[in-house]
Scaffold this motif. Structure first.
Motif, PDB file in Angstrom:
ATOM      1  N   GLU A 274       0.933  -1.161   0.062  1.00 21.60           N
ATOM      2  CA  GLU A 274       0.108   0.128  -0.044  1.00 21.60           C
ATOM      3  C   GLU A 274       0.873   1.115  -0.058  1.00 21.60           C
ATOM      4  O   GLU A 274       0.462   2.147  -0.370  1.00 21.60           O
ATOM      5  CB  GLU A 274      -0.797   0.014   1.212  1.00 21.60           C
ATOM      6  N   MET A 280       1.182  -1.176  -6.727  1.00 23.51           N
ATOM      7  CA  MET A 280      -0.287  -1.698  -6.140  1.00 23.51           C
ATOM      8  C   MET A 280      -1.015  -1.839  -7.537  1.00 23.51           C
ATOM      9  O   MET A 280      -1.958  -2.650  -7.611  1.00 23.51           O
ATOM     10  CB  MET A 280      -0.698  -0.912  -5.071  1.00 23.51           C
ATOM     11  N   GLU A 281      -1.237  -0.719  -8.288  1.00 26.36           N
ATOM     12  CA  GLU A 281      -1.962  -0.563  -9.417  1.00 26.36           C
ATOM     13  C   GLU A 281      -1.844  -1.841 -10.513  1.00 26.36           C
ATOM     14  O   GLU A 281      -2.460  -2.363 -11.109  1.00 26.36           O
ATOM     15  CB  GLU A 281      -1.810   0.918 -10.000  1.00 26.36           C
ATOM     16  N   ALA A 283      -0.051  -4.503  -9.685  1.00 29.08           N
ATOM     17  CA  ALA A 283      -0.317  -5.936  -9.013  1.00 29.08           C
ATOM     18  C   ALA A 283      -1.691  -6.020  -9.148  1.00 29.08           C
ATOM     19  O   ALA A 283      -1.996  -7.558  -8.943  1.00 29.08           O
ATOM     20  CB  ALA A 283       0.168  -5.662  -7.725  1.00 29.08           C
ATOM     21  N   GLU A 284      -2.534  -5.452  -9.550  1.00 32.46           N
ATOM     22  CA  GLU A 284      -4.134  -5.993  -9.457  1.00 32.46           C
ATOM     23  C   GLU A 284      -4.327  -6.786 -10.583  1.00 32.46           C
ATOM     24  O   GLU A 284      -5.126  -7.616 -10.876  1.00 32.46           O
ATOM     25  CB  GLU A 284      -4.917  -4.664  -9.826  1.00 32.46           C
ATOM     26  N   ASP A 285      -3.272  -6.939 -11.620  1.00 30.97           N
ATOM     27  CA  ASP A 285      -3.209  -8.085 -12.858  1.00 30.97           C
ATOM     28  C   ASP A 285      -2.546  -9.178 -12.473  1.00 30.97           C
ATOM     29  O   ASP A 285      -2.317 -10.112 -13.438  1.00 30.97           O
ATOM     30  CB  ASP A 285      -2.721  -7.256 -13.950  1.00 30.97           C
ATOM     31  N   CYS A 286      -2.017  -9.491 -11.165  1.00 26.78           N
ATOM     32  CA  CYS A 286      -1.333 -10.622 -10.824  1.00 26.78           C
ATOM     33  C   CYS A 286      -2.256 -11.920 -10.688  1.00 26.78           C
ATOM     34  O   CYS A 286      -3.478 -11.432 -10.389  1.00 26.78           O
ATOM     35  CB  CYS A 286      -0.595 -10.258  -9.462  1.00 26.78           C
ATOM     36  N   ARG A 288      -4.108 -14.942  -8.971  1.00 28.58           N
ATOM     37  CA  ARG A 288      -4.711 -14.836  -7.459  1.00 28.58           C
ATOM     38  C   ARG A 288      -3.567 -15.586  -6.724  1.00 28.58           C
ATOM     39  O   ARG A 288      -3.045 -16.395  -6.797  1.00 28.58           O
ATOM     40  CB  ARG A 288      -6.004 -15.728  -7.317  1.00 28.58           C
ATOM     41  N   HIS A 292       4.182 -11.633  -5.164  1.00 30.49           N
ATOM     42  CA  HIS A 292       5.164 -10.526  -5.955  1.00 30.49           C
ATOM     43  C   HIS A 292       6.648 -10.823  -5.705  1.00 30.49           C
ATOM     44  O   HIS A 292       7.345  -9.815  -5.527  1.00 30.49           O
ATOM     45  CB  HIS A 292       4.620  -9.226  -5.241  1.00 30.49           C
TER      46      HIS A 292
END
Length: 332
Positions: A274, A280-281, A283-286, A288, A292
């Motif tokens: 955070e 973080m933006e 990582a939203e496409d990582c 489930r 990281h």
């Protein structure tokens, strides 16, 4: 007639000791206690601002082991005149906010130290040269600030020695967008003073970066001890304890001793990202459950951020902290 030889235990009256006397459950309410602000701590004595005077106080026994730190709002009773050789008592510590914590390491078993309480801003003071700027340390301080819910500020000193350094720092933190202020010896510190006005701000940084020098410029008469850098990249410890100083234009600035490390045992691996909004933006496409790390293989951070990307330095800093915090969580 009975003699002493005829006496037994029923004839002996034993006076109870002080420790065996029943203690009353009624505690004083201290309804006459007054408000105070802790400005300094020195060997069990606390300097508190009470209205327009400074009062020396000690902790009352009813506080137990609860500590009192600079920035605390407290309740005091006793001699509140502030005269020499008088002593008041701190009987209550008000609920805290903006509490800045530091550990010796990322290990949760390392000693926790509460540096200050009730602050609005964490000002990370860093020199561009001698000692050189350390992005890893600054990143850790910014993580601690965001975790504590306080505004991060980056104060760059010795800017006259590196004309391009400020632009590089601004580019590095472009996405996080902390407040960045600069100071040069030949210029007024108006930009710093404006950011601190009417706020409670704590200054933190390595030894030798110019914290005490900056405080002396902000607060005339502060007389904080300063010293030259001993060797290249290494400063001298000049401040030995935290102290809050009132700014002439309003607000408080808290000067702290120089630190070499900033442990983050109180920050979890899940919340760490955070403090890196640009990551973080992505990582939203990582996938489930992605953690990281480099070992994952399908992390979107590696696919989106190449070796020449301006965000690469922040990614490497994040992963260093992630590895350290995750390792501590695994061990304990």
């Amino acid at each position: 007639m009975r003699t002493r030889k005829d006496w037994d235990e029923e004839d002996v009256r034993v006076r109870p000791g002080k420790r065996s006397r029943p203690r009353t459950k009624i505690r004083p309410k201290h309804e006459d206690a007054v408000d105070g602000f802790v400005m300094a701590v020195d060997r069990g004595r606390y300097t508190c601002r009470v209205e327009d005077r400074d009062v020396t106080a000690m902790r009352a026994r009813e506080l137990g082991r609860r500590g009192v730190v600079v920035g605390d709002h407290v309740k005091l009773v006793g001699d509140l005149t502030g005269k020499k050789d008088t002593l008041a008592r701190i009987v209550k510590v008000q609920p805290r906010r903006g509490q800045l914590r530091r550990y010796a390491d990322d290990d949760a078993t390392s000693a926790e130290r509460i540096l200050v309480a009730n602050v609005d801003q964490l000002v990370v003071v860093s020199s561009l040269v001698d000692p050189p700027l350390r992005y890893g340390f600054i990143d850790r301080c910014l993580v601690a600030a965001l975790d504590a819910g306080v505004q991060p500020v980056l104060s760059l000193t010795k800017c006259d020695l590196d004309s391009e350094g400020v632009a590089a720092v601004e580019a590095y933190y472009a996405d996080l967008n902390p407040i960045i202020v600069t100071s040069r010896p030949e210029e007024p510190v108006d930009s710093v003073r404006d950011v601190l006005r009417d706020k409670v701000s704590v200054l933190i940084g390595h030894s030798g970066v110019g914290k005490s020098t900056l405080v002396n410029r902000l607060v005339p008469g502060a007389d904080r001890t300063t010293a030259a850098v001993r060797t290249i990249g290494k400063g001298s410890h000049t401040s030995t304890s935290a102290v809050a100083l009132e700014l002439p234009a309003g607000g408080w600035v808290i000067d702290t001793p120089g630190v070499r490390s900033f442990g983050l045992a109180h920050v979890t691996a899940d919340s760490l990202i955070e403090a890196f909004p640009e990551l973080m933006e992505v990582a939203e496409d990582c996938p489930r459950g992605c953690v990281h790390t480099l070992e994952v293989g399908e992390c979107a951070l590696d696919e989106d951020i190449g070796p020449d990307d301006s965000r690469r330095g922040r990614l490497e800093s994040y992963r260093r902290m992630l590895a350290s915090v995750s390792a501590a969580e695994t061990r304990y």
